[in-house]
Write an enzyme that holds these catalytic residues in place. Sequence first.
Site, short mmCIF file in Angstrom:
data_model
loop_
_atom_site.label_atom_id
_atom_site.label_comp_id
_atom_site.label_asym_id
_atom_site.label_seq_id
_atom_site.Cartn_x
_atom_site.Cartn_y
_atom_site.Cartn_z
N GLU A 1 0.84 -1.19 0.00
CA GLU A 1 0.00 0.00 0.00
C GLU A 1 0.88 1.25 0.00
O GLU A 1 1.69 1.45 0.92
CB GLU A 1 -0.90 0.04 1.23
CG GLU A 1 -1.98 -1.03 1.25
CD GLU A 1 -2.90 -0.88 2.45
OE1 GLU A 1 -4.12 -1.01 2.27
OE2 GLU A 1 -2.42 -0.62 3.57
N CYS A 2 0.74 2.09 -1.00
CA CYS A 2 1.42 3.38 -1.11
C CYS A 2 2.94 3.20 -1.03
O CYS A 2 3.57 2.86 -2.02
CB CYS A 2 0.90 4.36 -0.06
SG CYS A 2 1.26 6.08 -0.46
#
Length: 437
Positions: A315-316
Amino acid sequence: MKGFVVGGVSSGVGKTVATLAIGRALIDDGYAVQPAKAGPDFIDPSHHEAIAGRPSRTLDRWLEGTEGLRRNYHRGEGDVCVVEGVMGLYDGDGSSTAMVAEALDLPVVLVVDAKAGMESVAATALGFREYAETSGREIDVAGIVAQRAHGGRHEQGIRDALPADLEFFGRIPPNDDLEIPDRHLGLEMGGEAALPADALREAADSLETERLIEVASEPPTPSTNGRDESGRVDARVAVASDSAFCFRYPATIERFRERGEIVSFSPVAGDPVPECDGVYLPGGYPELHAADLESTGTLSELGALASDGLPVLGECGGLMAMSQSLTTAEGDRREMAGILPADVTMRDRYQALDHVELDALSGTLTAASGQRIRGHEFHYSSADIDGDARFAFETVRGDGIDGDHDGLTEYDSLGTYVHVHPESGAFDRFLETVESE
């Protein structure tokens, strides 16, 4: 557990410092404090945890829904919950501080900047309370904490101006030591920029804790506990956990522990990838540790394992680490894991900031085909995608990776710019998917 919400008249008014001072004051008076944060933040909660000694709960109506928000609140432990708001009290269409206070039926302690005002401080507070009434919001603005207020005549002038039904809960005295340094994505983390204990205690001494305890209230009990009745799965998840991968919700780790097995490792330190059924790379600051991530060998090992079929969810910051390369703000290009067909570059201003909604184009690690999930994005990097890249999601709301899509998928792995909460069901899907691998 009773609680209250620390709301602000605007962003930058000093909610975090006020929240930390309130927490310090309550702890010094013998109360066990459960911190929480309205909105999808990872940085402010790290400061909460440094003071309270327990993880801060994330309370966001967009990410969790009203029932999920209440469930997450009730999972906390302590005598009193202190919820720091986001932006100004009424700001934000996805999940404002006012929405969180309303969903939990908690009173609001309003932080007002008193640096250059006395009677006007009371007028501001009165306006915020009456706006709630005229706009149909069912929230109680119970009183104020005066930020950057001196004692003596200054404090007394504010007290005298407040109407009888607006409490004065104390003040935060002006003090340059009560400033948390900024960097991209917000404040520095709590472990890096802890406030001086003496300055924080001085602020805490100016607060009226017993009045805060008196106005605190108990939220409604959620209708269900939110746990998957199917119980545990035979899945061991390796979670990257260090200064490069530090943005993860406590509820996510709890979910992994409830339903499977969890083991941590540090790519920055060069830990080998543990024996596992799947890997979770949370967000954080890989750009600040890009040289170490390139040199330690953990990411290259992870890339090889992913190409052999090990599911990796990033994530990210996790997506950045899964990419082919990461170019820092200084222009240094570093090799990453090479799992995803993308090259990531840091920019000098944020590229996306919003609550997000995604439609799954096909079955993937966090969603079944056609399923819609909600999340949040905030990043300073952009990704240059290869022409043959495959996306798992179409963006209904938000920017994603290319403005229309998010979720790069390669092998059995997935990288997104979006952070999701376990109330979305995404991590249950991840556990159940890697169990069957």
